[in-house]
Design an enzyme around this catalytic site. Sequence first.
Site, mmCIF file in Angstrom:
data_model
loop_
_atom_site.group_PDB
_atom_site.id
_atom_site.type_symbol
_atom_site.label_atom_id
_atom_site.label_comp_id
_atom_site.label_asym_id
_atom_site.label_seq_id
_atom_site.Cartn_x
_atom_site.Cartn_y
_atom_site.Cartn_z
ATOM 1 N N SER A 181 0.852 -1.187 0.000
ATOM 2 C CA SER A 181 0.000 0.000 0.000
ATOM 3 C C SER A 181 0.891 1.241 0.000
ATOM 4 O O SER A 181 1.707 1.404 -0.906
ATOM 5 C CB SER A 181 -0.953 -0.044 1.200
ATOM 6 O OG SER A 181 -1.945 0.947 1.098
ATOM 7 N N HIS A 239 -7.325 -5.853 0.223
ATOM 8 C CA HIS A 239 -6.117 -5.085 0.496
ATOM 9 C C HIS A 239 -5.471 -5.584 1.784
ATOM 10 O O HIS A 239 -6.126 -5.674 2.817
ATOM 11 C CB HIS A 239 -6.524 -3.617 0.639
ATOM 12 C CG HIS A 239 -5.422 -2.626 0.553
ATOM 13 N ND1 HIS A 239 -4.641 -2.463 -0.565
ATOM 14 C CD2 HIS A 239 -4.979 -1.691 1.446
ATOM 15 C CE1 HIS A 239 -3.781 -1.483 -0.362
ATOM 16 N NE2 HIS A 239 -3.952 -1.002 0.858
ATOM 17 N N GLU A 242 -8.739 -5.074 -4.018
ATOM 18 C CA GLU A 242 -8.094 -4.197 -3.043
ATOM 19 C C GLU A 242 -9.141 -3.519 -2.149
ATOM 20 O O GLU A 242 -8.996 -3.470 -0.940
ATOM 21 C CB GLU A 242 -7.273 -3.120 -3.765
ATOM 22 C CG GLU A 242 -6.139 -3.650 -4.625
ATOM 23 C CD GLU A 242 -4.919 -4.053 -3.827
ATOM 24 O OE1 GLU A 242 -4.959 -4.013 -2.583
ATOM 25 O OE2 GLU A 242 -3.905 -4.427 -4.459
#
Length: 552
Positions: free
Chosen positions: A242, A469, A369
């Site tokens: 991320s 995610h 995600e």
Amino acid sequence: MKRLQQFVLCTAVLSLGFSCSQQAEKTTLTAQADEQQLFIGDTIAIAQTKYGKVQGFILRDIYNFRGIPYGASTAGKNRFMPPQEPEAWENVYPALWWGNTAPQIMENRYANAASSFTDHWNYDDVSEDCLKLNVWTPEIGSAKKRPVLVWLHGGGYTNGNGIEQDSYNGENLSRKGDVVFVSINHRLGPIGFSDLSGVGGDKYAHSGNVGALDMVAALKWVNENISNFGGDPNNVTIMGQSGGGAKVCTLTAMPEAKGLFHKAVPLSGSTTSAKNQESSRKIGEYILQEAGLKASEIDKLQEIPWREYIDIANRATKRYVEENNITDFFRGGFGPVADGIHIPEGTFYSEANGLSSEVPMLISSTFHEWSMSRYVPGLEDITKDKAIEGLAQRAGFGGGLGDKAASVYEAYEKSFPEAKPVEIMTLIASNRKGVVETANAKVNQEAPVYVAWFGWEPPLFDGKMRAFHCLDISFWFNNTDLMFTHTGGGAEPRALAEKMSGALLQFMKTGNPNTAALPEWPAYTLENGETMLFDATCEVKNDPDKEGRELL
């Protein structure tokens, strides 16, 4: 002290993510579990650093060192300034607990019960004395030099720390691959990336990038000290997820970081540029106004309590966005600045023989995600028409698709015919545009690029989590039985983790992730867009979402 010689530990005994297939192994492991697991004392796990000795401990045969200082406190006169070296110490430093988390807003961090259960964020004290790192290693004090992984945490450039999820634990990867694992904390948000260079003169010339310079300082510490922890300073891989993935890409573009790492792995956050300095300096002006200060009083910003300063900076940013009609999500926040000094202007990797041209890169993301129905169960039954209507209004960070929504949806539907409408929506919102842009830019340099896409879905929350995610982190680090609130634990995720962690270890050692456990993984090319799909069955496909993604 007896070292454990078995590197395969039984999940039923230690819940660390390893399986045992033979009864003899189970018998041995049961005996090991009855032995002492933790060793700590005045003469145990003592390592030398440039600044003094540190004391850690040995847990399940892996040396742990927590919260080692790599920089001085960033409070007071050091706020907004490049990182300073820590003062040397005479006594042995107790590296037994995690270092302080960088300043960030902590209120309501655990307000969502389901999120807290799933991610169970790990946070302790928060302060500006946060330049600390953690080390896991199989051995200290020997001549052997092991590959080193430096982990950069997620949370954008605003939140997070080096141990915020159990997935970040380096023990299992260190044991499995005989490698050294390092995780770091660094300055974040307004404390780390307030660009005051336009209002503060030379003294504040570097203020917009001090959080990035912290990461460089950590890599310098690794370069100078990691050999004392069994690591090879000439074989360092930087990896992040991320915001941490964007940090990896940013470091590859920073001249000060050249030679401090040798491979790069951005996950779910690759990027090819930094913030425009015109915008970042404008926000700096708004910060000074919001604080009620003149340019001649700018030093007073260093005296404001950090929590109060964050609120001032966030209010200033909000006002800047509103008054200037800013719609670009990335222009309105805090992050590395393309100042032309520490970070170049323009697109990273634009020169074939430029910075990091010799650094191989492995780029990956997850299918879903932004798992839309994770906390909005009603979306599970959304119709195609309603999904298109929703995508027209909003599709991830980039705003809505407008009139293109139907054509984009149908292109993804064609590529993924088994997907439900909610899954098509999520694939589009979670699109691989950034991954492909980064791969296409980096592949023009000499070193190879490898691309992956993670699609395995955990059987939790009635299947609504999907390949979300952060899920993949525990697979790369062989922690699926440790981060069981992400994976559910057990044989199936463990088997995939064995393959993925094996590929990562091979990449760390050689710059090539190919192993016998996976299909042949070709390097990425502009022509084919070769992508390894990670799931219960792994396979390579050429640019699997190309048709829909190119319509975005």
